[in-house]
Enzyme design. Structure first.
Site, PDB file in Angstrom:
ATOM      1  N   ARG A 107      38.499  42.215  37.312  1.00  0.00           N
ATOM      2  CA  ARG A 107      37.436  43.028  37.890  1.00  0.00           C
ATOM      3  C   ARG A 107      37.530  44.487  37.438  1.00  0.00           C
ATOM      4  O   ARG A 107      36.503  45.141  37.219  1.00  0.00           O
ATOM      5  CB  ARG A 107      37.580  42.947  39.406  1.00  0.00           C
ATOM      6  CG  ARG A 107      36.277  42.855  40.116  1.00  0.00           C
ATOM      7  CD  ARG A 107      36.534  42.557  41.562  1.00  0.00           C
ATOM      8  NE  ARG A 107      35.367  42.806  42.357  1.00  0.00           N
ATOM      9  CZ  ARG A 107      35.382  42.804  43.688  1.00  0.00           C
ATOM     10  NH1 ARG A 107      36.516  42.554  44.323  1.00  0.00           N
ATOM     11  NH2 ARG A 107      34.288  43.033  44.345  1.00  0.00           N
ATOM     12  N   SER A 151      40.431  41.200  52.005  1.00  0.00           N
ATOM     13  CA  SER A 151      39.114  40.751  52.484  1.00  0.00           C
ATOM     14  C   SER A 151      38.011  41.167  51.527  1.00  0.00           C
ATOM     15  O   SER A 151      37.968  42.307  51.070  1.00  0.00           O
ATOM     16  CB  SER A 151      38.823  41.355  53.856  1.00  0.00           C
ATOM     17  OG  SER A 151      37.452  41.191  54.168  1.00  0.00           O
ATOM     18  N   THR A 172      40.963  34.281  59.046  1.00  0.00           N
ATOM     19  CA  THR A 172      39.693  34.185  58.307  1.00  0.00           C
ATOM     20  C   THR A 172      39.382  32.766  57.843  1.00  0.00           C
ATOM     21  O   THR A 172      38.452  32.563  57.067  1.00  0.00           O
ATOM     22  CB  THR A 172      39.716  35.086  57.057  1.00  0.00           C
ATOM     23  OG1 THR A 172      40.796  34.643  56.210  1.00  0.00           O
ATOM     24  CG2 THR A 172      39.935  36.546  57.417  1.00  0.00           C
ATOM     25  N   ARG A 173      40.151  31.772  58.291  1.00  0.00           N
ATOM     26  CA  ARG A 173      39.907  30.376  57.890  1.00  0.00           C
ATOM     27  C   ARG A 173      39.924  30.208  56.372  1.00  0.00           C
ATOM     28  O   ARG A 173      38.994  29.653  55.772  1.00  0.00           O
ATOM     29  CB  ARG A 173      38.552  29.878  58.394  1.00  0.00           C
ATOM     30  CG  ARG A 173      38.543  29.547  59.836  1.00  0.00           C
ATOM     31  CD  ARG A 173      37.283  28.819  60.253  1.00  0.00           C
ATOM     32  NE  ARG A 173      37.450  28.439  61.639  1.00  0.00           N
ATOM     33  CZ  ARG A 173      37.880  27.243  62.041  1.00  0.00           C
ATOM     34  NH1 ARG A 173      38.090  26.297  61.161  1.00  0.00           N
ATOM     35  NH2 ARG A 173      38.068  26.985  63.303  1.00  0.00           N
ATOM     36  N   SER A 174      40.988  30.652  55.794  1.00  0.00           N
ATOM     37  CA  SER A 174      41.140  30.607  54.350  1.00  0.00           C
ATOM     38  C   SER A 174      41.286  29.180  53.839  1.00  0.00           C
ATOM     39  O   SER A 174      41.631  28.255  54.570  1.00  0.00           O
ATOM     40  CB  SER A 174      42.397  31.407  54.023  1.00  0.00           C
ATOM     41  OG  SER A 174      42.853  31.154  52.738  1.00  0.00           O
ATOM     42  N   TYR A 210      30.903  28.131  44.530  1.00  0.00           N
ATOM     43  CA  TYR A 210      31.442  29.480  44.350  1.00  0.00           C
ATOM     44  C   TYR A 210      30.612  30.146  43.266  1.00  0.00           C
ATOM     45  O   TYR A 210      30.579  29.666  42.129  1.00  0.00           O
ATOM     46  CB  TYR A 210      32.907  29.364  43.945  1.00  0.00           C
ATOM     47  CG  TYR A 210      33.700  30.644  44.046  1.00  0.00           C
ATOM     48  CD1 TYR A 210      34.454  30.927  45.188  1.00  0.00           C
ATOM     49  CD2 TYR A 210      33.731  31.554  43.000  1.00  0.00           C
ATOM     50  CE1 TYR A 210      35.212  32.090  45.284  1.00  0.00           C
ATOM     51  CE2 TYR A 210      34.478  32.720  43.085  1.00  0.00           C
ATOM     52  CZ  TYR A 210      35.225  32.982  44.227  1.00  0.00           C
ATOM     53  OH  TYR A 210      35.972  34.132  44.322  1.00  0.00           O
TER      54      TYR A 210
END
Lengths: 526, 526
Positions: free
Chosen positions: A383, A121, A196-198, A444
């Site tokens: 990242r 998440s 989570t409605r991915s 995005y």
């Protein structure tokens, strides 16, 4: 591939050395951020408020491992050695009876419960909130099997904790696929996708999780709720659509049935280069509105393709690419379109190339397409090296109608660019359109800013950025999330989208199924 | 076209004279049923419990006109001159303010409210239930305009009371279509489609109402709830899916936004004749699982095509058709497949014909296809001449996975065939598959039985038939409704499908939005 306790994975990507000059030029020379060791953090863990019990594990390492997701606040907390609240115990049930026992214990012992899938998440779904009650995290990773493949009805039933790679491997072995490939695919789970409605990268072809999710077994605090996978029904509201996006507030999924299809003979990927953002966007809009048989259009604005090429290609190859584009008439950073056709059909490929050529495309590369596909889950791996170099990276996403998309992009980017002006901090912002629909598209947005001062200050900077972007989204009328969910971070902006009535209805539902509010409190709802 | 007070329309179809011998052979010579006159029924209307008011109309004719739907109990009540409970007043608001005023009056004066669209419900959505409170029916027919066509985002916003023909005319005038054609199309409304989860004949191509419904303005008893038409969202549960199928229990839709598309250059319809039910079904299953670009497959079992050809073709033409089929090797009643391709594309037409030929198809008729399309909304018009001849006609429908479809058909048909054995009454039962999905299909069952004895007895017979069929559906695991909704008639069977938890969740929601339970009480929920 294994998740690490304070980031994405051990398998980090090296950044091309040439990336650093550009980052320094845009964001200055950052301060090197803290890198707390595991020992440091374990030493800081508050003691568990729960006794030992055969149903769970109270050891510090386990509690730390399941303490957080992958939001920037999660990163800052763990990297800086300030873990904050962690679960008091972690249960890893292996079947429905064990799961039910955990829920019963939680009621008897007055615990809060956090359901935990892959821990990917980015909006604060799995981090414990402050509160009086001890917190039991229920990690579903042992529910990781294909339980039934029903090829007659094109359905497959899985344990809800199965990860993306496990799920596709089980289906592929029998010639089927789900086709759900979110960027978190390597770690995220089927149950998490539903909760989570991915949305997967190729949802245009395979469908969002809403279209794929057919049935479930859900453990509420009082019931084992079975929703059968009917092909369609008009028997009142569709409760599957209430579980989709319920973020652990209504119950815990133990089994999920999804619509599957035979694995296509071929997945074709292409990268196309175009000179003009507006024309490229229009071409993609027209293609999707015509119903072209593509499974993905991912359109990077020049501000993103510039950074993307810099972060992914070493210098020689990048220079070669820019020379090629220049020869073909693109003088500056290109618009970069990644697209896919999930079959061996040539007709849609031709249709798409012609439409893009009409919008000025200068090159369609199948080899770069294949390269993109082979690295489709790599972005999160960047990242860590960025953090080590002193740069904080975060992303956010939204969706809106085609007519407002450009206005929304400009408003969000401006909000992010200006959010830290008073702090004298630069921000690097770039965007792509990640999912397209006849009615509009998702946007995005990635932003980088230098780590400065302290963990508290970094968190403060992030909060300012997040607030500025979220308010921009609400002001223009986009959704507060197209694919990451609400969690804790988007909660303040939810009622702008679903109204006071939607908010009250959600609260009433949650009260009905969980009167003591012990299921993931603080997530989704106040 | 206008609805009549006690049936479908004035525009009844004559039955071919040859139909009667066959009906008599199967069902005996029925008693002629009552035909109460309008005067009879108006004289029996109970007086209104409401005073005159500028917001509504208490005249008997208006109250009678909006008193019932089109279920068989509705028919028996009106045709036999026993109207039972009718609304005490009917409001026909023309805008949101007037609608809000009605809702406020209902609260002030302690009224029950029944939202009314086209009055085509066949499961008891709009008939007042016994109760202490006076009943105000709110008929939405004046909300009948296209408010906005947003061609950039392929969205159209309408007043919720717009009927099928009004809606398509408004869209067609600008080159667009919704493509939602339920059999009730001539009278049913957009708001009704949403509130009952309607499905159009060509939903395979255009989508069920769930796929078409994008946004709404809903008047709950306390709020004007706006759900924006986002292209997609992961911001928690999808409230649109709660309104879909809410059957007037949560609020009244005043505006509905739907996804539209350019009207295709061509609609191609075909009727194909096949010898074998099992093989034909398998061919259709394979076609839909392959994703063929068809917009409809409607497959009649021989027990239906026999009756269908008898009721729709005059004798000479029918004899000619049977001779032709015999010449091509089909000796008995054929399997009859109506299918459509919603474009001028030849490729899917060829694909479908080849697949059907592989299953033994002997003829694909485009002219019969066009004829079917021109009469696609005619079936309800046959009900009145059948009633006049003494035959009660009703239909029911369900859906289930492909693997259980044949078992379900046989179980339902047997249940209906045997339901009146003790009463010594014959029943004529036939079926078709009306909607197909990769995961399964819907089954549409028609049954006829002779009117016998009295209205009470006819109603008793119907109740026995309905119960037998519904219990058969639940036993095999089908949905209690694929397209007609729950209403009053399917209510006892809902919890078998959504579970006790689903039932409780629905009740909690209804309590939250309507604490006094005045919105369509008795429908959907106990």
């Amino acid at each position: 591939m294994e998740r690490i306790w304070n980031g994405w994975s051990r398998h980090t990507q090296p950044l091309p050395p040439s990336a650093f000059p550009l980052l320094e030029q845009r964001l200055g020379s950052p301060q090197l951020p803290p890198q707390a060791t595991l020992q440091d953090v374990l030493a800081l863990l508050p003691p568990s408020r729960l006794p030992e019990h055969p149903c769970w594990d109270c050891t510090p390492m386990t509690r730390l491992t399941f303490s957080r997701g992958q939001s920037l606040p999660d990163w800052i907390a763990l990297k800086s050695g300030q873990p904050g609240r962690v679960p008091d115990a972690v249960a890893q049930p292996g079947n429905d009876d064990e799961l039910r026992q955990c829920l019963n214990l939680a009621k008897e012992m007055d615990l809060d419960i956090i359901p935990y899938g892959g821990g990917t998440s980015v909006t604060g779904h799995v981090s414990p909130r402050p509160g009086q009650r001890p917190v039991l995290t229920i990690a579903m990773g042992r529910f990781n099997r294909l339980l039934r493949l029903d090829s007659e009805n094109r359905l497959a039933t899985f344990g809800a904790g199965i990860s993306g790679p496990q799920l596709e491997a089980a289906l592929n072995a029998q010639g089927y696929t789900l086709g759900h490939f979110p960027q978190s695919f390597e770690f995220s789970t089927l149950g998490g996708w539903v909760a989570t409605r991915s949305s997967g990268q190729q949802s245009l072809g395979y469908g969002r999780i809403e279209q794929l999710f057919a049935g479930a077994v859900v453990h509420t605090l009082t019931d084992r709720w079975v929703l059968p996978p009917l092909p369609a029904s008009a028997a009142g509201p569709n409760w599957r659509e209430l579980l989709l996006g319920s973020e652990g507030r209504l119950g815990i999924l133990s089994q999920v049935t999804v619509r599957v299809q035979p694995k296509p003979a071929k997945e074709q990927f292409f990268v196309s280069f175009l000179p003009d953002w507006r024309r490229a966007k229009q071409a993609v809009q027209q293609l999707v509105q015509q119903g072209v048989q593509a499974s993905m259009f991912r359109l990077s604005h020049p501000n993103e393709s510039e950074v993307q090429l810099m972060l992914s290609l070493f210098e020689r190859r990048r220079a070669w690419l820019y020379r090629l584009l220049k020869l073909r008439g693109i003088q500056q950073a290109p618009v970069l379109l990644v697209w896919s056709v999930s079959s061996s059909a040539r007709r849609p490929v031709g249709t798409i190339k012609r439409a893009l050529n009409g919008a000025g495309a200068v090159w369609h590369s199948a080899s770069l397409g294949r390269k993109w596909a082979s690295k489709r889950f790599d972005a999160p791996h960047l990242r860590d090296p960025l953090w080590q170099a002193g740069y904080c990276l975060d992303t956010l996403e939204t969706a809106i109608g085609w007519d407002q998309l450009e206005r929304l992009r400009q408003t969000i980017e401006a909000a992010l660019n200006n959010a830290l002006t008073a702090q004298g901090q630069p921000v690097l912002v770039f965007s792509h359109i990640s999912h397209v629909y006849p009615q509009g598209a998702s946007l995005y947005v990635t932003y980088l800013f230098p780590y400065a001062g302290s963990a508290e200050q970094a968190l403060d900077h992030w909060q300012r950025l997040k607030r500025a972007a979220s308010e921009a989204i609400v002001a223009v009328g986009g959704t507060i999330s197209h694919q990451h969910g609400v969690g804790q971070d988007h909660k303040p902006y939810l009622s702008a989208e679903i109204g006071q009535t939607g908010q009250q209805a959600l609260e009433a539902l949650s009260q009905q199924l969980d009167p003591d509010q012990r299921l993931n409190p603080g997530v989704l709802l106040p």
